[in-house]
Motif scaffolding. Structure first.
Motif, PDB file in Angstrom:
ATOM      1  N   THR A 259       0.808  -1.207  -0.104  1.00  0.00           N
ATOM      2  CA  THR A 259      -0.045   0.086   0.034  1.00  0.00           C
ATOM      3  C   THR A 259       1.041   1.180   0.038  1.00  0.00           C
ATOM      4  OG1 THR A 259      -1.713  -1.055   1.284  1.00  0.00           O
ATOM      5  CG2 THR A 259      -1.658   1.191   1.314  1.00  0.00           C
ATOM      6  N   THR A 294     -11.916  -0.839  -3.723  1.00  0.00           N
ATOM      7  CA  THR A 294     -11.186  -1.226  -2.963  1.00  0.00           C
ATOM      8  C   THR A 294     -11.991  -1.903  -1.777  1.00  0.00           C
ATOM      9  OG1 THR A 294      -9.414   0.488  -3.086  1.00  0.00           O
ATOM     10  CG2 THR A 294      -9.415  -1.145  -0.908  1.00  0.00           C
ATOM     11  N   ALA A 312      -6.483  -5.217  -2.921  1.00  0.00           N
ATOM     12  CA  ALA A 312      -6.973  -4.411  -2.169  1.00  0.00           C
ATOM     13  C   ALA A 312      -5.726  -3.420  -1.639  1.00  0.00           C
ATOM     14  CB  ALA A 312      -7.697  -4.860  -1.001  1.00  0.00           C
ATOM     15  N   THR A 316      -5.851   0.513  -2.503  1.00  0.00           N
ATOM     16  CA  THR A 316      -5.536   1.312  -1.379  1.00  0.00           C
ATOM     17  C   THR A 316      -4.670   2.537  -1.397  1.00  0.00           C
ATOM     18  OG1 THR A 316      -6.329   0.031   0.089  1.00  0.00           O
ATOM     19  CG2 THR A 316      -5.264   1.769   1.192  1.00  0.00           C
TER      20      THR A 316
END
Length: 395
Positions: A259, A294, A312, A316
């Protein structure tokens, strides 16, 4: 022949810009690292302190809620004392709070240390935005804002990657120490380097005055929606990976690192697009749609399998982790220098308020129902609301 004076001046200016960019990025990274510590080390905290998931969420809230209420005041303070002093103070408080987190003997002291981190988080954007508004002219702020905001994602990446590794080597308490020492050292270096620098016009001399545009308050509402969702994602994505798909703590932390890594590039890219033809409001609406995606991926993650965690994580980084770059750029461009700190504080009030709300509520829902799905659905709805908030006034 080489003009020695011109070369010396160029090197001096370049060195100052490199130091300033480093200070901005590290200030943002250190000031916002506490929630990452609680998320990545959640399983360690649960076993070591004997707490539940919702209490991990409450630690995240403690690191944001107090800062939310102080953000407007700290924004005004940044306008009054200037960007340099405010940024140095942010670095110092952030480093000290991380040391306290590592030393906290129990939940109550950990919550106090987290609250101290909230002060740094609340002052980070007003201080650094103020500094940028006085050091960089309009039209050349997109890149430095993107770099500054990428500091948050650099912290997310390094925290997700290195905290589990350092924990294996030294234990979770000592694992936090290196992340505390860097901002403290840099605060000293920057203070020494700028002690004799004359104030930039429009820095500490500016007195906040005037009204804030309506878009600032819409950004605050948008920030609340994004903050609520991001507190859930960054706190529980590692635990979701560990408990639902049987991943190790190292892999759970790596998901957060992904992320952060994607978010670094996304913040630079979104800031460039927002400063160019796309504009801030359309950029924020697209970011909200990606955030909705997401939430949907995680809501059906049980059916999709373990790869949904990685998808995800990427989404993100592209969405919720990147909105700040566009939002902070909009503030700097929209407001005069004298209001940069105040406007940042208002928007940060919404964002930090959201960060303080989401994690404990979703943690409680998981403890109660034994599933993450209701929490993922809830943040999906909030991201969708953010999309519509930014579309209320097309002007």
């Amino acid at each position: 022949m080489v003009d020695l004076a011109a070369t010396t001046t160029f090197v001096r200016v370049l060195s100052r810009r490199l130091l300033l960019g480093t200070v901005l990025a590290v200030a943002m990274a250190a000031a916002t690292l506490a929630p990452i510590v609680f998320g990545v080390l959640a399983s360690e905290l649960i076993s070591s302190l004997g707490i539940d998931r919702w209490q991990v969420g409450m630690l995240v809230s403690a690191s944001t809620l107090g800062g939310a209420f102080l953000s407007v005041w700290l924004g005004r303070l940044a306008d009054r004392i200037g960007g340099r002093r405010a940024t140095i103070a942010t670095l110092t408080v952030a480093g000290a709070s991380l040391l306290l987190i590592g030393a906290a003997p129990g939940l109550i002291f950990m919550a106090i240390a987290a609250s101290f981190a909230g002060i740094a988080s609340a002052s980070s954007n007003p201080a650094t935005n103020k500094l940028i508004s006085t050091e960089y002219p309009t039209g050349s702020q997109g890149l430095i804002v993107g770099l500054k905001q990428s500091g948050v994602q650099i912290g997310v990446f390094l925290g997700g990657w290195l905290l589990p590794v350092f924990t294996i080597w030294w234990g979770w308490r000592w694992a936090v120490v290196p992340f505390a020492v860097i901002p403290l050292a840099l605060a000293g270096i920057y203070w020494l380097a700028t002690t004799h620098v004359m104030p930039t016009p429009g820095d500490a001399a500016d007195i906040p005055s005037g009204y804030l545009p309506k878009l600032i308050y819409r950004l605050a509402v948008y920030g609340f929606m994004m903050g609520t969702g991001m507190s859930v994602l960054l706190t529980y994505l590692p635990l979701f990976a560990e408990e639902v798909f049987g991943m190790s703590q190292e892999l759970g932390g790596l998901a957060v690192a992904v992320t952060g890594l994607v978010g670094i590039a996304a913040r630079l890219g979104w800031a460039h697009l927002a400063e160019g033809r796309l504009g801030s409001v359309p950029s924020l609406r697209i970011i909200a749609l990606l955030a909705v995606a997401t939430g949907v991926v995680l809501a059906v993650g049980d059916q999709l399998g373990g790869w949904s965690v990685w998808l995800a994580a990427v989404l993100t980084g592209l969405s919720g982790s990147a909105w700040n770059a566009v939002g902070m750029l909009a503030i700097i461009q929209m407001l005069p220098t004298s209001l940069a700190g105040r406007g940042s504080g208002v928007v940060l009030f919404g964002f930090l308020g959201g960060l303080s709300l989401g994690a404990p509520l979703v943690g409680w829902s998981v403890d109660t129902w034994g599933t993450y799905t209701p929490g993922w659905i809830a943040i999906t709805v909030l991201f969708a609301v953010g999309y519509f908030v930014m579309g209320l006034d097309r002007r």
